[in-house]
Scaffold this active site. Structure first.
Site, PDB file in Angstrom:
ATOM      1  N   GLU A  62     -21.052  24.360 -21.168  1.00  0.00           N
ATOM      2  CA  GLU A  62     -22.172  25.276 -21.371  1.00  0.00           C
ATOM      3  C   GLU A  62     -22.851  25.041 -22.720  1.00  0.00           C
ATOM      4  O   GLU A  62     -22.197  24.991 -23.758  1.00  0.00           O
ATOM      5  CB  GLU A  62     -21.692  26.725 -21.300  1.00  0.00           C
ATOM      6  CG  GLU A  62     -22.804  27.741 -21.525  1.00  0.00           C
ATOM      7  CD  GLU A  62     -22.304  29.099 -21.981  1.00  0.00           C
ATOM      8  OE1 GLU A  62     -23.083  29.811 -22.629  1.00  0.00           O
ATOM      9  OE2 GLU A  62     -21.138  29.433 -21.716  1.00  0.00           O
ATOM     10  N   ARG A  93     -23.542  22.917 -30.340  1.00  0.00           N
ATOM     11  CA  ARG A  93     -23.276  22.368 -29.000  1.00  0.00           C
ATOM     12  C   ARG A  93     -24.249  21.258 -28.621  1.00  0.00           C
ATOM     13  O   ARG A  93     -23.868  20.288 -27.963  1.00  0.00           O
ATOM     14  CB  ARG A  93     -23.293  23.492 -27.971  1.00  0.00           C
ATOM     15  CG  ARG A  93     -22.162  24.478 -28.214  1.00  0.00           C
ATOM     16  CD  ARG A  93     -21.894  25.411 -27.065  1.00  0.00           C
ATOM     17  NE  ARG A  93     -20.694  26.203 -27.354  1.00  0.00           N
ATOM     18  CZ  ARG A  93     -19.959  26.803 -26.436  1.00  0.00           C
ATOM     19  NH1 ARG A  93     -20.302  26.726 -25.163  1.00  0.00           N
ATOM     20  NH2 ARG A  93     -18.888  27.489 -26.783  1.00  0.00           N
ATOM     21  N   ARG A 121     -16.510  25.564 -30.621  1.00  0.00           N
ATOM     22  CA  ARG A 121     -16.189  26.996 -30.558  1.00  0.00           C
ATOM     23  C   ARG A 121     -15.785  27.457 -31.946  1.00  0.00           C
ATOM     24  O   ARG A 121     -14.612  27.431 -32.318  1.00  0.00           O
ATOM     25  CB  ARG A 121     -15.059  27.219 -29.543  1.00  0.00           C
ATOM     26  CG  ARG A 121     -14.927  28.653 -29.051  1.00  0.00           C
ATOM     27  CD  ARG A 121     -13.716  28.799 -28.137  1.00  0.00           C
ATOM     28  NE  ARG A 121     -13.841  28.029 -26.923  1.00  0.00           N
ATOM     29  CZ  ARG A 121     -14.423  28.479 -25.799  1.00  0.00           C
ATOM     30  NH1 ARG A 121     -14.932  29.683 -25.761  1.00  0.00           N
ATOM     31  NH2 ARG A 121     -14.473  27.717 -24.723  1.00  0.00           N
ATOM     32  N   SER A 133     -27.807  29.655 -22.113  1.00  0.00           N
ATOM     33  CA  SER A 133     -27.715  30.778 -21.183  1.00  0.00           C
ATOM     34  C   SER A 133     -29.035  31.537 -21.238  1.00  0.00           C
ATOM     35  O   SER A 133     -29.715  31.546 -22.266  1.00  0.00           O
ATOM     36  CB  SER A 133     -26.558  31.708 -21.571  1.00  0.00           C
ATOM     37  OG  SER A 133     -26.379  32.705 -20.591  1.00  0.00           O
ATOM     38  N   ARG A 177     -18.937  34.891 -34.382  1.00  0.00           N
ATOM     39  CA  ARG A 177     -18.085  35.365 -33.296  1.00  0.00           C
ATOM     40  C   ARG A 177     -16.622  35.114 -33.639  1.00  0.00           C
ATOM     41  O   ARG A 177     -16.270  34.079 -34.192  1.00  0.00           O
ATOM     42  CB  ARG A 177     -18.428  34.660 -31.976  1.00  0.00           C
ATOM     43  CG  ARG A 177     -19.803  35.032 -31.437  1.00  0.00           C
ATOM     44  CD  ARG A 177     -20.090  34.385 -30.106  1.00  0.00           C
ATOM     45  NE  ARG A 177     -21.471  34.623 -29.708  1.00  0.00           N
ATOM     46  CZ  ARG A 177     -22.049  34.067 -28.654  1.00  0.00           C
ATOM     47  NH1 ARG A 177     -21.356  33.244 -27.896  1.00  0.00           N
ATOM     48  NH2 ARG A 177     -23.309  34.341 -28.354  1.00  0.00           N
TER      49      ARG A 177
END
Length: 416
Positions: free
Chosen positions: A341, A382, A269, A344, A254
């Site tokens: 987070e 994460r 990130r 998901s 990403r």
């Protein structure tokens, strides 16, 4: 995408969904183009019927032969217009979001997400808390300085026991989910453009997050969900073969566009990360139940690591374009004194299946679109952050969660 018949019959409902998801698209323009398309198709079909009639009756009639040539030229004029109109419609249809379920909270952004429950006691320490990056660098298991030298910002080297921990986590996930009927998959990490667009994540601002290889006309995946869902494109399941459950492991990519200044250091990130992702294909009447199953499996994994977390119902303004309902799990990060987070899960109903033409044949022989669902088992970086921070010790070592100890062969990660 949505069914065009549904949009024709429910334009106000679709406009409301666009408003709730903050997607700017002119539904009236889409419907006008749809009318134009149907009118062009009717005109071309009428002309072809006339052309066929003339070919049967007017082979020796000069007047009719002339008319046939005129009709042929008219069709040649209309066909490119029809093709262009169809392309405009397709591009607009891909931007129309899925319709949120009625019980999804309405909100403008993540500030209006709803906490459903908190699980586990927030970790308390009798010493000053360190960040995972400080701990990881001192233990020489995270190296961002050398990765910056080699690849630039937002990359990292994982080293030593942390690498072993990653693959232990992969093994734990596979061990659990295979028992639950999930098929393990190592999917491709590159997608053809039409397959990428079919998943619903590569339109408008979503596309800014993706790496596109223009020379090859291919995208790098942002999650293995994308290649797992596309795996069954243009296929038809037998009803008896549903549900079809997959657990994929892959490296993901990403750009993190729009996140400049946020989490620029460390491994939270990054541009490249490993992830375990669940994907389910099922009958429409089963998808709500399957979404609850995915969430329960996420929670079972979290509880096995004894990490404090909260479950969030994502509001309309923060929800992904393909999702009709979405839950997140946020894990407690001590150094930030807040939940972040880590997971998901989404019920995408038939939105992706319609894009990619994935159907099933029911017992009567009727073809229907399947529903697709996805859920993070673990985003590796994460969950490693959460483990390091919640299991840190006063001397800078890391206590290994009990569930991981037999895989790593140790109870402590330290310099000694």
């Amino acid at each position: 995408m949505l069914d065009i018949n549904f949009i024709r019959q429910n334009p106000d409902k679709v406009k409301e969904a666009c408003d709730k998801k903050h997607v700017k698209i002119d539904i009236d323009q889409l419907l006008e183009l749809d009318k134009k398309k149907r009118a062009l198709m009717t005109e071309i079909e009428t002309l072809r019927a006339e052309q066929n009639k003339i070919s049967r009756e007017g082979k020796e009639n000069n007047i009719l032969i002339t008319q046939a040539k005129e009709i042929k030229e008219k069709i040649k004029e209309l066909e490119p217009e029809l093709k262009n109109t169809e392309e405009e419609i397709y591009n607009l249809m891909l931007r129309v979001p899925n319709i949120p379920f009625l019980d999804v909270p309405v909100g403008k952004d993540d500030s209006e997400n709803v906490v459903l429950r908190k699980v586990g006691k927030i970790t308390e320490f009798k010493f000053p808390v360190k960040s995972y990056l400080e701990i990881g660098e001192k233990l020489d298991i995270i190296d961002t300085e050398r990765s910056a030298k080699v690849s630039g910002a937002r990359f990292c080297y994982l080293k030593g026991k942390l690498v072993l921990m990653e693959f232990a986590i992969v093994k734990i996930v596979f061990d659990l989910l295979i028992k639950k009927g999930f098929i393990p998959v190592l999917p491709p990490v590159m997608l053809k453009e039409e397959m990428a667009r079919g998943t619903g994540y590569f339109e408008a601002s979503d596309k800014e997050q993706a790496y596109f290889l223009s020379q090859d006309n291919m995208f790098l995946v942002g999650t293995s969900e994308q290649s797992l869902v596309a795996m069954h494109a243009k296929e038809t399941f037998e009803e008896k073969d549903l549900p079809k459950n997959y657990i994929g492991f892959s490296t993901c990519f990403r750009r993190e566009a729009g996140s400049y200044g946020k989490d620029t250091k460390g491994i939270l990130r990054v541009h490249q990360f490993d992830k375990l992702e669940m994907v389910v294909f099922c009958k429409p009447e089963d998808s709500v139940k399957k979404h609850k199953l995915i969430l329960s499996l996420q929670e079972e994994l979290m509880k096995s690591f004894k990490l404090p977390y909260q479950v969030i119902s994502i509001c309309t303004g923060d929800m992904g374009r393909p999702a009709a309902a979405q839950y997140d799990i946020e894990t407690w990060i001590p150094s930030e004194n807040k939940y972040r987070e880590t997971h998901s899960s989404s019920n995408c109903t038939d939105y992706q299946a319609r894009n990619l033409d994935i159907k099933y044949k029911d017992k009567t022989g009727k073809l229907n679109f399947v529903h697709t669902l996805n859920g993070t088992a673990f985003a590796i970086g994460r969950i490693l952050i959460a483990i390091i921070e919640n299991y840190q010790q006063k001397d800078g070592s890391i206590k290994v969660p009990v569930v991981l100890q037999k895989y790593l062969g140790t109870k402590i990660i330290s310099l000694r």
